[in-house]
Design a protein around this motif. Structure first.
Motif, PDB file in Angstrom:
ATOM      1  N   ALA A 199       0.838  -1.201   0.000  1.00 42.02           N
ATOM      2  CA  ALA A 199       0.000   0.000   0.000  1.00 42.02           C
ATOM      3  C   ALA A 199       0.871   1.248   0.000  1.00 42.02           C
ATOM      4  CB  ALA A 199      -0.919  -0.006   1.214  1.00 42.02           C
ATOM      5  N   ALA A 200       1.908   1.229   0.846  1.00 44.62           N
ATOM      6  CA  ALA A 200       2.794   2.394   0.920  1.00 44.62           C
ATOM      7  C   ALA A 200       3.517   2.588  -0.407  1.00 44.62           C
ATOM      8  CB  ALA A 200       3.798   2.216   2.054  1.00 44.62           C
ATOM      9  N   ARG A 201       3.981   1.443  -0.972  1.00 49.95           N
ATOM     10  CA  ARG A 201       4.706   1.542  -2.226  1.00 49.95           C
ATOM     11  C   ARG A 201       3.782   2.034  -3.329  1.00 49.95           C
ATOM     12  NH1 ARG A 201       7.679  -3.248  -2.087  1.00 49.95           N
ATOM     13  NH2 ARG A 201       5.929  -4.281  -3.047  1.00 49.95           N
ATOM     14  N   PHE A 202       2.524   1.569  -3.260  1.00 45.16           N
ATOM     15  CA  PHE A 202       1.598   1.974  -4.307  1.00 45.16           C
ATOM     16  C   PHE A 202       1.427   3.487  -4.336  1.00 45.16           C
ATOM     17  CE2 PHE A 202      -2.624   3.259  -5.647  1.00 45.16           C
ATOM     18  CZ  PHE A 202      -2.597   2.801  -6.957  1.00 45.16           C
ATOM     19  N   SER A 203       1.151   4.104  -3.168  1.00 45.61           N
ATOM     20  CA  SER A 203       0.940   5.553  -3.225  1.00 45.61           C
ATOM     21  C   SER A 203       2.245   6.270  -3.542  1.00 45.61           C
ATOM     22  CB  SER A 203       0.285   6.079  -1.949  1.00 45.61           C
ATOM     23  OG  SER A 203       1.045   5.751  -0.836  1.00 45.61           O
ATOM     24  N   GLY A 204       3.365   5.684  -3.061  1.00 48.65           N
ATOM     25  CA  GLY A 204       4.657   6.262  -3.412  1.00 48.65           C
ATOM     26  C   GLY A 204       4.918   6.169  -4.910  1.00 48.65           C
ATOM     27  N   ASP A 205       4.689   4.973  -5.459  1.00 41.15           N
ATOM     28  CA  ASP A 205       4.903   4.773  -6.894  1.00 41.15           C
ATOM     29  C   ASP A 205       3.966   5.649  -7.714  1.00 41.15           C
ATOM     30  OD1 ASP A 205       6.774   2.967  -6.322  1.00 41.15           O
ATOM     31  OD2 ASP A 205       5.647   1.183  -6.918  1.00 41.15           O
ATOM     32  N   ALA A 206       2.703   5.695  -7.271  1.00 43.83           N
ATOM     33  CA  ALA A 206       1.724   6.479  -8.019  1.00 43.83           C
ATOM     34  C   ALA A 206       2.177   7.933  -8.072  1.00 43.83           C
ATOM     35  CB  ALA A 206       0.353   6.368  -7.365  1.00 43.83           C
ATOM     36  N   ALA A 207       2.589   8.461  -6.913  1.00 41.87           N
ATOM     37  CA  ALA A 207       3.038   9.846  -6.864  1.00 41.87           C
ATOM     38  C   ALA A 207       4.275  10.043  -7.748  1.00 41.87           C
ATOM     39  CB  ALA A 207       3.345  10.246  -5.421  1.00 41.87           C
ATOM     40  N   HIS A 208       5.147   9.037  -7.696  1.00 39.74           N
ATOM     41  CA  HIS A 208       6.377   9.094  -8.480  1.00 39.74           C
ATOM     42  C   HIS A 208       6.055   9.109  -9.975  1.00 39.74           C
ATOM     43  CE1 HIS A 208      10.721   8.523  -8.664  1.00 39.74           C
ATOM     44  NE2 HIS A 208      10.501   7.780  -9.733  1.00 39.74           N
ATOM     45  N   GLU A 209       5.147   8.221 -10.384  1.00 40.71           N
ATOM     46  CA  GLU A 209       4.781   8.122 -11.793  1.00 40.71           C
ATOM     47  C   GLU A 209       4.033   9.359 -12.272  1.00 40.71           C
ATOM     48  OE1 GLU A 209       5.822   5.966 -13.944  1.00 40.71           O
ATOM     49  OE2 GLU A 209       6.943   5.009 -12.336  1.00 40.71           O
ATOM     50  N   LEU A 210       3.322   9.997 -11.356  1.00 39.00           N
ATOM     51  CA  LEU A 210       2.559  11.193 -11.731  1.00 39.00           C
ATOM     52  C   LEU A 210       3.462  12.386 -11.973  1.00 39.00           C
ATOM     53  CD1 LEU A 210      -0.491  11.058  -9.286  1.00 39.00           C
ATOM     54  CD2 LEU A 210      -0.553  10.939 -11.778  1.00 39.00           C
ATOM     55  N   ARG A 211       4.683  12.298 -11.433  1.00 38.32           N
ATOM     56  CA  ARG A 211       5.543  13.474 -11.450  1.00 38.32           C
ATOM     57  C   ARG A 211       5.868  13.943 -12.868  1.00 38.32           C
ATOM     58  NH1 ARG A 211      10.084  11.719  -8.941  1.00 38.32           N
ATOM     59  NH2 ARG A 211      11.286  11.931 -10.825  1.00 38.32           N
ATOM     60  N   THR A 212       6.240  13.015 -13.745  1.00 35.33           N
ATOM     61  CA  THR A 212       6.613  13.422 -15.100  1.00 35.33           C
ATOM     62  C   THR A 212       5.425  14.039 -15.855  1.00 35.33           C
ATOM     63  OG1 THR A 212       8.440  11.875 -15.164  1.00 35.33           O
ATOM     64  CG2 THR A 212       7.593  12.621 -17.276  1.00 35.33           C
ATOM     65  N   PRO A 213       4.268  13.345 -15.899  1.00 35.01           N
ATOM     66  CA  PRO A 213       3.137  14.003 -16.585  1.00 35.01           C
ATOM     67  C   PRO A 213       2.748  15.333 -15.957  1.00 35.01           C
ATOM     68  CG  PRO A 213       2.471  11.876 -15.631  1.00 35.01           C
ATOM     69  CD  PRO A 213       3.946  11.953 -15.524  1.00 35.01           C
ATOM     70  N   LEU A 214       2.825  15.426 -14.632  1.00 33.50           N
ATOM     71  CA  LEU A 214       2.479  16.699 -13.983  1.00 33.50           C
ATOM     72  C   LEU A 214       3.474  17.792 -14.380  1.00 33.50           C
ATOM     73  CD1 LEU A 214       1.384  15.627 -10.390  1.00 33.50           C
ATOM     74  CD2 LEU A 214      -0.004  16.847 -12.064  1.00 33.50           C
ATOM     75  N   THR A 215       4.751  17.407 -14.464  1.00 34.09           N
ATOM     76  CA  THR A 215       5.778  18.379 -14.849  1.00 34.09           C
ATOM     77  C   THR A 215       5.518  18.879 -16.277  1.00 34.09           C
ATOM     78  OG1 THR A 215       7.356  17.238 -13.441  1.00 34.09           O
ATOM     79  CG2 THR A 215       8.272  18.744 -15.075  1.00 34.09           C
ATOM     80  N   ILE A 216       5.180  17.919 -17.169  1.00 33.43           N
ATOM     81  CA  ILE A 216       4.927  18.296 -18.562  1.00 33.43           C
ATOM     82  C   ILE A 216       3.693  19.193 -18.646  1.00 33.43           C
ATOM     83  CG2 ILE A 216       4.301  17.399 -20.839  1.00 33.43           C
ATOM     84  CD1 ILE A 216       5.865  14.804 -19.969  1.00 33.43           C
TER      85      ILE A 216
END
Lengths: 228, 421
Positions: free
Chosen positions: B202-219
């Protein structure tokens, strides 16, 4: 100003290059660490903007290699916010600043200017546009010769707008630069701060404040009519 | 585990009860009801439960009828105790008139009114008497194990408490004194294993999700910013873009908080500690509060020169969150007070505000993620419900603590304690 951007994500590199060029930078871009290191080591850049996660040598390795080879070109690391271990390591390895993704290009520009100013021995300490004069070292402000007493936040806000007269800055861009931490974007603190600044500074002979509101968007520093 | 006994206590109890009451007069039965409270038990059950209130023992007499014997209160009973060994059930003939028949079970003492039992087992019924003796022997044999097991259970409890305090990655050793409970420990360890795995996921999931969101959010943010500066200043399009940019920032902010919380859960909220001028940070925040809420009275009592060794960005974020809440949940024309001082227990920052008070149901949940009080929802106050939880994690990562204080009605007080540098 000659800038090297090392960033593998093309869509990020695209808007960063465009944004920096729009503000008068000359930008070289490469998308992997190996080429990044070669170019950085060979070229004479004023500043290097370096992503950490890169194919080939990663950003930290590029930075380490440059510093070991005696290359002191200022480096700004692009990193995920609070990827703290990277940040700590980066700063220890000799990065001059870091910027967390997602970031505003406007903020990157401000950081590059501040960095180059710092490295080059603080040459452009005084910013003067229209009747407003601002000293970055003494943090003194004068409007038409009269001293204006601004708080820390007020000073930083005016300085940010003054850097690019005529350019509009949104509330969130201003929040990010002046306050730094996560504000709810619906906050009105920027508007309140601007009102206080305007009140302190007053108006010019034509009855106009040097800071203009752009309705629904944000604020800009009034461009001199002669420059328009 | 106790060894197999030839005497099954429930059989003995049932037999004894049958024998005891075979010749019981109406008077005796009335006495039973007078001296014992009656409780439903399964047939033949003897309930030895030190955990029950007042250390009661239940002895089934017949069918669903059970007697409850209370623990000793009278001083004369206590004087008799040294003469009775664990597990023994006996009649003490030379006891004072008001005394009891005493059974000791697992080092706890249960008295039975002497008159009552004497009438029950009046010499006329040797079978019942013998059965009681057998029961007494059985108790003696078995309560020794119970006593021993209780000590082991106490040790096991202490170990488990330690494990849950130290984290899900801890395991209970299956060797050593607790080996008798190897199977139980094994099951418990397996449960910890599963818990740890799903917690990490669960912790990894929200961490990973946030991590994966970073590039699209930056773009997204970068392209919006680019577009914003490309359209005419003040145009309807620019207003639209600025609005979207605000929402993207909001999204980034939530994603960022989730990432930090995931890091905190994984114990990886690493800090870049530096010397932070807490006094200056709090004065800035108080200035912000006055700008944000001109209708509120903002008072401060911030000691000069307070410094902490902290991650400045995270600490300011936590303080900003507390003060932001104090503004959001204030009363119209209310007040806000920021106190900070060095104490023996560390540096203490207190953020208090006028409020309607926090409902008891919310007090317990206020640091929970995504928890938003009914009051906040109904008043339409914006927020993600992540701020306070994150502020507490930030405090703890610094070796400090964030608490909601008990306070008088009409105010809400949060206390942040940080170790002195």
């Amino acid at each position: 100003m000659k800038t090297l951007l090392v960033e593998d994500e093309k869509r990020i590199a695209d808007f960063v290059c465009a944004g920096l060029r729009e503000q008068g930078f000359s930008v070289d871009h490469c998308d992997n660490g190996n080429e990044g290191y070669e170019r950085a080591a060979a070229g004479s850049y004023d500043v290097i903007v370096l992503d950490i996660m890169l194919p080939g040598r990663d950003g930290l390795s590029v930075l380490k290699g440059l510093r070991r080879a005696g290359n002191a070109t200022p480096v700004i690391l692009l990193t995920a916010r609070n990827e703290l271990d990277d940040r700590i390591e980066g700063l220890n390895l000799g990065a001059d600043d870091y910027l967390a993704k997602p970031f505003f290009v406007e903020e990157l520009v401000a950081r590059i200017h501040a960095l180059v100013r710092r490295i080059s021995g603080e040459r452009q300490n005084v910013l003067a546009v229209g009747g407003l004069r601002l000293d970055r070292i003494t943090r003194e402000v004068a409007w038409q010769g009269q001293t204006v007493d601004l708080t820390g936040r007020e000073f930083n806000l005016v300085e940010y707008l003054m850097r690019a007269p005529g350019r509009v800055f949104t509330r969130t861009q201003i929040l990010e630069h002046v306050w730094g931490y996560d504000f709810d974007p619906s906050t009105n603190i920027v508007d309140v701060c601007i009102q206080r600044i305007r009140k302190k500074i007053g108006v010019d002979r034509d009855g106009e404040s040097p800071i203009e509101a752009v309705r629904g968007v944000g604020y800009r520093f009034r461009k001199l009519k002669a420059d328009a | 585990m106790p060894p197999a006994s030839p005497f099954q206590p429930r059989d003995l109890a049932a037999l004894a009860a049958t024998e005891l009451f075979r010749d019981a007069s109406a008077e005796t039965l009335a006495l039973v009801r007078e001296h014992a409270s009656v409780r439903d038990l399964a047939a033949g059950e003897i309930l030895l439960s030190p955990a029950l209130p007042n250390q009661h023992i239940y002895l089934l007499l017949a069918g669903a009828l059970a007697l409850r014997f209370d623990s000793p209160q009278a001083p004369e009973v206590r004087e008799l105790l040294p003469g009775v060994s664990v597990g023994e059930m006996s009649i003490i003939d030379d006891a004072p008139p008001s005394a009891y028949v005493i059974a000791k079970v697992a080092s706890r003492v249960f008295p039975i009114h002497r008159d009552l039992l004497q009438r029950l087992i009046a010499g006329s019924n040797p079978v019942a008497r013998n059965l009681l003796r057998l029961m007494s022997q059985w108790l003696k044999a078995n309560t020794r194990h119970i006593a021993a097991d209780q000590n082991q259970i106490r040790r096991l409890t202490a170990t488990i408490r330690e494990v849950s305090a130290q984290g899900l990655d801890q395991r209970i050793p299956t060797t050593g004194e607790e080996r008798d409970f190897a199977e139980l420990i094994g099951v418990f360890n397996e449960m910890l294993e599963r818990l740890e795995r799903s917690f990490k996921q669960a912790a990894r999931f929200s961490g990973d999700a946030a991590h994966e969101l970073r590039t699209p959010l930056t773009i997204l943010q970068g392209r919006l910013e680019q577009a914003l500066h490309a359209v005419p200043s003040g145009s309807a399009m620019q207003v639209q873009l600025a609005g979207i940019l605000d929402e993207v920032r909001r999204l980034s902010s939530i994603s960022q908080k989730l990432l930090l919380l995931a890091q905190a859960d994984g114990g990886r909220l690493s800090l870049r500690r530096e010397r932070c001028d807490l006094t200056a940070a709090l004065r800035d925040l108080a200035e912000d509060a006055r700008m944000l809420a001109p209708a509120l009275r903002v008072d401060t009592a911030i000691a000069p020169g307070l410094a902490v060794a902290a991650d400045g960005g995270l600490l300011r974020q936590a303080l900003h969150n507390l003060i932001g809440n104090a503004i959001k949940y204030n009363l119209a024309d209310g007040w806000l007070r920021i106190d900070a001082a060095a104490t023996d227990a560390g540096i203490k920052v207190r953020v208090a505000n006028a409020s309607l008070g926090i409902a008891a149901a919310d007090r317990a949940l206020i640091f929970e993620r995504f928890h938003r009080t009914e009051a906040a929802r109904s008043r339409g106050i914006a927020g993600s419900g992540l701020g306070l939880g994150l502020a507490r994690e930030i405090a703890r990562a610094h070796g400090g603590e964030l608490t909601l204080d008990d306070s008088a009605g009409g105010e809400t007080v949060f206390s942040l304690t940080l170790p002195s540098p």
